[in-house]
Design an enzyme around this catalytic site. Structure first.
Site, PDB file in Angstrom:
ATOM      1  N   LYS A  54      10.457   2.779  -1.073  1.00  0.00           N
ATOM      2  CA  LYS A  54       9.671   1.699  -1.674  1.00  0.00           C
ATOM      3  C   LYS A  54      10.296   0.344  -1.329  1.00  0.00           C
ATOM      4  O   LYS A  54       9.603  -0.594  -0.932  1.00  0.00           O
ATOM      5  CB  LYS A  54       9.585   1.883  -3.198  1.00  0.00           C
ATOM      6  CG  LYS A  54       8.647   3.021  -3.589  1.00  0.00           C
ATOM      7  CD  LYS A  54       8.814   3.482  -5.026  1.00  0.00           C
ATOM      8  CE  LYS A  54       7.965   4.738  -5.265  1.00  0.00           C
ATOM      9  NZ  LYS A  54       8.188   5.376  -6.556  1.00  0.00           N
ATOM     10  N   GLN A  98      11.537   4.236 -12.027  1.00  0.00           N
ATOM     11  CA  GLN A  98      11.337   5.553 -11.418  1.00  0.00           C
ATOM     12  C   GLN A  98      11.435   6.659 -12.481  1.00  0.00           C
ATOM     13  O   GLN A  98      12.419   6.737 -13.210  1.00  0.00           O
ATOM     14  CB  GLN A  98      12.384   5.779 -10.312  1.00  0.00           C
ATOM     15  CG  GLN A  98      12.178   7.032  -9.508  1.00  0.00           C
ATOM     16  CD  GLN A  98      10.919   7.015  -8.642  1.00  0.00           C
ATOM     17  OE1 GLN A  98      10.564   5.995  -8.046  1.00  0.00           O
ATOM     18  NE2 GLN A  98      10.218   8.133  -8.581  1.00  0.00           N
ATOM     19  N   ASP A 121       2.739   0.562 -11.541  1.00  0.00           N
ATOM     20  CA  ASP A 121       2.417   1.988 -11.552  1.00  0.00           C
ATOM     21  C   ASP A 121       1.256   2.263 -12.514  1.00  0.00           C
ATOM     22  O   ASP A 121       0.776   3.390 -12.602  1.00  0.00           O
ATOM     23  CB  ASP A 121       3.641   2.794 -12.029  1.00  0.00           C
ATOM     24  CG  ASP A 121       4.146   3.747 -10.960  1.00  0.00           C
ATOM     25  OD1 ASP A 121       3.476   3.870  -9.920  1.00  0.00           O
ATOM     26  OD2 ASP A 121       5.202   4.366 -11.190  1.00  0.00           O
TER      27      ASP A 121
END
Ligand code: NAP
Length: 294
Positions: A54, A98, A121
């Site tokens: 990422k 994460q 997200d």
């Protein structure tokens, strides 16, 4: 019949070029550099790879990229403090914590602490609710990637019977809402569903997001159906090494399906690029600029 291979890598590369061009244009016109922060607690090897990729992709697109690595024993308070600091940092437009977090940490309160404007997200209750209301501007990355692949390879999905196997907040639920918004007839299945093969055989589009290697068999698939395999499972390759497989038994399934995503190189390839798309959209929104349409 051999299925068309849905080439997620090629679609992702095309989207990435569009994002790079839009980023250059927006940076030149408004002096804004999109900023993405990733937060990783602990040192799970798979999560380290995801986070590193990422960061690399963000940098390659000309974004500011910040990585916060926190010790596996980090306290809830320390993690919340870090999230709040990133919420307040004007040079950061997207924050990705994460998941999964180590067991002693509470994911829900971490997501609740995240500024929804920076929730790239799309996991906060605000963004999940906006999606439900048809007003989301940040959509979960993997479902967004799946919708782009369907747009490219199928076109209009209005009236199609779609089965989504899996009902997670990360994929199944947002995917079902997006498919419904595109006028598909959506069925959701999960571990308590009865007769999964029969449900699957009715589907024009079968989406598997289960996390069980090759659970979906070829004889579950309606001939000519589009098969979208979201699963990423690491299994023994038999030679002392491991390999990645999806939730669909790919080789036999590709002889029945009309089109199918491989693993790797299908859905997974789209996810990181959709994260960059969300970061650019978030940067525009936080600066009062109209976001580009992709
Ligand atoms: P998850 O949170 O573990 O959810 C799995 C879902 O599958 C649950 O809803 C579960 O049902 C259902 N399920 C489990 N066993 C089943 C069975 N035997 N029959 C029917 N349904 C069953 O997983 P997730 O986060 O959605 O991820 C799913 C898979 O996609 C994983 O392999 C993950 O690595 C992969 N993934 C890939 C990407 C990508 O970028 N390509 C992104 C996200 C996830 P219950 O709700 O009843 O437990």
């Amino acid at each position: 019949m051999t299925a068309t291979i849905i080439d997620g890598k090629a679609s992702a590369a095309r989207l990435r070029e569009k994002i790079a061009a839009e980023t250059q244009r927006i940076t030149a016109a408004h002096g804004i550099q999109p900023g993405l922060a990733t937060v990783l607690v602990g040192n799970d090897p798979a999560s380290e790879v995801y986070v590193r990729n990422k960061g690399k992709t963000a940098q390659a697109l000309g974004f500011k990229s910040v990585h916060v690595a926190m010790d596996a024993g980090t306290t809830q308070e320390a993690l919340l403090g870090q999230v709040r600091a990133l919420n307040a940092d004007k040079s950061i437009h997207g924050i990705l914590v994460q998941l999964p977090l180590p067991k002693h940490l509470d994911e829900t309160s971490v997501l609740d602490a995240l500024d929804p404007a920076k929730d790239v997200d799309a996991l906060t209750p605000t963004n999940a609710g906006l999606l439900m209301s048809g007003r989301a501007h940040l959509v979960s990355c993997t479902p967004a990637g799946v919708m782009l692949l369907l747009k490219e390879y199928v076109g209009d999905i209005a009236g199609k019977d779609v089965l989504v196997i899996g009902r997670s907040l990360l994929f199944g639920k947002p995917a079902a809402l997006l498919l419904l918004a595109a006028n598909a007839t959506v069925t959701m299945a999960h571990s308590r569903s009865r007769d999964l093969p029969a449900l699957a055989r009715r589907a024009d589009i079968l989406v598997a997001a289960i996390g069980k290697p090759e659970l979906v068999k070829a004889d579950w698939i309606k001939p000519g159906a589009v098969v979208i395999d979201v699963g990423i499972n690491r299994v023994d390759a038999g030679d002392g090494k491991t390999k990645l497989v999806g939730d669909v038994d790919y080789e036999p399934a590709s002889k029945i399906a009309g089109a199918i995503t491989p693993v790797p190189g299908g859905v997974g390839a789209m996810t990181i690029v959709c994260l960059m798309q969300n970061t650019l959209i978030a940067a525009c929104a936080q600066n009062g600029i109209e976001a580009p349409k992709f």
